[in-house]
Design a protein around this motif. Structure first.
Motif, short mmCIF file in Angstrom:
data_model
loop_
_atom_site.label_atom_id
_atom_site.label_comp_id
_atom_site.label_asym_id
_atom_site.label_seq_id
_atom_site.Cartn_x
_atom_site.Cartn_y
_atom_site.Cartn_z
N CYS A 28 -18.57 122.34 90.46
CA CYS A 28 -18.21 121.19 91.29
C CYS A 28 -16.70 120.99 91.27
O CYS A 28 -16.05 121.33 90.29
CB CYS A 28 -18.91 119.94 90.78
SG CYS A 28 -18.74 118.56 91.93
N LEU A 30 -15.45 117.98 91.60
CA LEU A 30 -15.23 116.66 91.01
C LEU A 30 -15.68 116.67 89.55
O LEU A 30 -16.31 117.64 89.09
CB LEU A 30 -16.00 115.58 91.77
CG LEU A 30 -15.59 115.31 93.22
CD1 LEU A 30 -16.34 114.10 93.76
CD2 LEU A 30 -14.08 115.11 93.36
N ALA A 31 -15.35 115.62 88.86
CA ALA A 31 -15.78 115.48 87.46
C ALA A 31 -16.18 114.02 87.26
O ALA A 31 -15.51 113.28 86.51
CB ALA A 31 -14.65 115.87 86.52
N CYS A 32 -17.23 113.62 87.94
CA CYS A 32 -17.68 112.22 87.84
C CYS A 32 -18.10 111.96 86.39
O CYS A 32 -18.81 112.78 85.80
CB CYS A 32 -18.87 111.98 88.77
SG CYS A 32 -18.55 112.54 90.45
N TYR A 34 -20.22 110.15 85.05
CA TYR A 34 -21.65 109.98 84.74
C TYR A 34 -22.47 111.22 85.08
O TYR A 34 -23.70 111.18 85.08
CB TYR A 34 -22.24 108.76 85.43
CG TYR A 34 -22.08 108.68 86.95
CD1 TYR A 34 -22.17 109.80 87.76
CD2 TYR A 34 -21.86 107.45 87.56
CE1 TYR A 34 -22.05 109.71 89.14
CE2 TYR A 34 -21.73 107.34 88.94
CZ TYR A 34 -21.83 108.48 89.72
OH TYR A 34 -21.71 108.40 91.08
N CYS A 35 -21.81 112.34 85.42
CA CYS A 35 -22.53 113.54 85.86
C CYS A 35 -23.28 114.16 84.69
O CYS A 35 -22.67 114.60 83.71
CB CYS A 35 -21.56 114.55 86.45
SG CYS A 35 -22.41 116.04 87.01
N PHE A 38 -22.22 118.22 84.47
CA PHE A 38 -20.90 118.73 84.06
C PHE A 38 -20.22 117.88 82.99
O PHE A 38 -19.31 118.35 82.33
CB PHE A 38 -20.00 118.84 85.29
CG PHE A 38 -20.54 119.82 86.29
CD1 PHE A 38 -20.57 121.17 85.99
CD2 PHE A 38 -21.06 119.40 87.49
CE1 PHE A 38 -21.10 122.09 86.88
CE2 PHE A 38 -21.58 120.30 88.40
CZ PHE A 38 -21.61 121.65 88.08
N GLY A 83 -24.30 121.70 91.41
CA GLY A 83 -22.88 121.60 91.73
C GLY A 83 -22.63 120.96 93.11
O GLY A 83 -23.35 120.08 93.54
N ASN A 118 -20.85 115.84 97.84
CA ASN A 118 -19.97 114.75 97.42
C ASN A 118 -19.00 114.36 98.54
O ASN A 118 -18.21 113.43 98.39
CB ASN A 118 -19.23 115.10 96.13
CG ASN A 118 -18.28 116.28 96.27
OD1 ASN A 118 -17.69 116.51 97.33
ND2 ASN A 118 -18.09 117.02 95.18
N ARG A 152 -16.34 108.38 90.32
CA ARG A 152 -16.38 109.63 91.08
C ARG A 152 -14.97 110.11 91.42
O ARG A 152 -14.29 109.53 92.27
CB ARG A 152 -17.20 109.44 92.37
CG ARG A 152 -18.64 109.02 92.10
CD ARG A 152 -19.45 109.01 93.36
NE ARG A 152 -19.59 110.34 93.91
CZ ARG A 152 -20.48 111.24 93.52
NH1 ARG A 152 -21.33 110.95 92.55
NH2 ARG A 152 -20.52 112.42 94.08
S1 SF4 Z 1 -22.15 113.92 90.09
FE1 SF4 Z 1 -22.18 115.44 91.78
S2 SF4 Z 1 -20.12 115.32 92.64
FE2 SF4 Z 1 -20.00 114.36 90.63
S3 SF4 Z 1 -19.36 116.00 89.21
FE3 SF4 Z 1 -21.61 115.93 89.20
S4 SF4 Z 1 -22.25 117.45 90.74
FE4 SF4 Z 1 -20.09 116.96 91.11
#
Ligand code: SF4
Length: 249
Positions: A28, A30-32, A34-35, A38, A83, A118, A152
């Protein structure tokens, strides 16, 4: 415990699933925070190739086709996921969707194609590919800029502050809300955060004219409930009730 019996025919119907989540890209952009994949506990992605190899994509399409024929399905849904699936790039998505339409489309089933993204890579070029194959687009958006960027975004360099993604996502939603692309807009997916006022969050979401909004509870388990949950109160229920009342009004 009550005994539940399922006849052979009924069981056959129950086991013939009709939705396929295809993880075209395993990383991905992004590095949210709460993901679950990841940023938290699921590290299975580390050992996987970034993009699903062409031979695997080809095999997936044929296996879906076999499944449709075997069960005589009349309608299926193939959802591109990750992802971030759009990281696979327009060429891979174009080729995969064309293959699904050609090979699975030759069966009895009506094939719905969708992507859950996203939103940060929803460029004009990408939208043209999605349009060509009639791929419905679901976008993750958590509310207004403050609400969305609370979680996010991209990780800052050298441990710096996270860069929010709201501006990019809002621009993508504006592109999606034009007459040319509007029919692709499948809806928004909003992860609930109790820190975001429900009424304001609802209004910020509907400002993008989505045909539907799904609300997702943050990840949690019995041992590790989401923030604010637990005890005898039901704060997520209260939050959702307020959104429901706003929607009903
Ligand atoms: S929640 Fe979705 S957009 Fe955010 S890091 Fe995880 S996979 Fe990526």
């Amino acid at each position: 415990m009550p005994h539940v019996s399922v006849t052979r025919d009924r069981r056959a119907t129950l086991t013939a699933f009709d939705q396929f989540v295809v993880k075209l890209h395993s990383r991905c952009n992004l590095a949210c925070d709460y993901c679950y994949v990841f940023e938290l506990r699921d590290t299975g992605w580390r050992g996987r190739p970034r993009t699903m190899p062409a031979a695997v994509r080809d095999r997936v399409v044929h296996r879906i086709s076999e499944h449709v024929r075997l069960h005589g399905l009349s309608r299926i849904r193939v959802i591109l996921h990750g992802g971030e699936p759009l990281l696979a790039g327009p060429a891979v998505i174009d080729e995969f969707a064309a293959s699904v339409r050609r090979i699975v489309g030759a069966t009895s089933a009506c094939v719905e194609l969708a992507v859950q993204t996203n939103g940060t890579l929803l460029t004009d070029a990408m939208l043209e590919v999605l349009l060509r194959h009639d791929i419905s687009v679901g976008v993750s958006l958590d509310g207004d800029e403050r609400a969305h960027d609370r979680h996010r975004g991209r990780r800052g360099t050298n441990g710096g502050a996270r860069h929010g993604s709201h501006a990019q996502v809002a621009a993508a939603l504006a592109r999606l809300d034009t007459p040319r692309h509007r029919r692709l807009f499948g809806g928004l997916l909003c992860t609930v955060d109790l820190a975001n006022p429900p009424g304001e969050t609802y209004e910020a979401l509907v400002a993008h004219h989505p045909p539907s909004v799904d609300f997702l509870l943050p990840h949690g388990t019995w041992d590790s409930p989401p923030s604010g949950a637990g005890g005898t109160r039901a704060p997520y229920g209260d939050w959702l009730c307020e959104v429901f009342d706003r929607w009903e009004d």
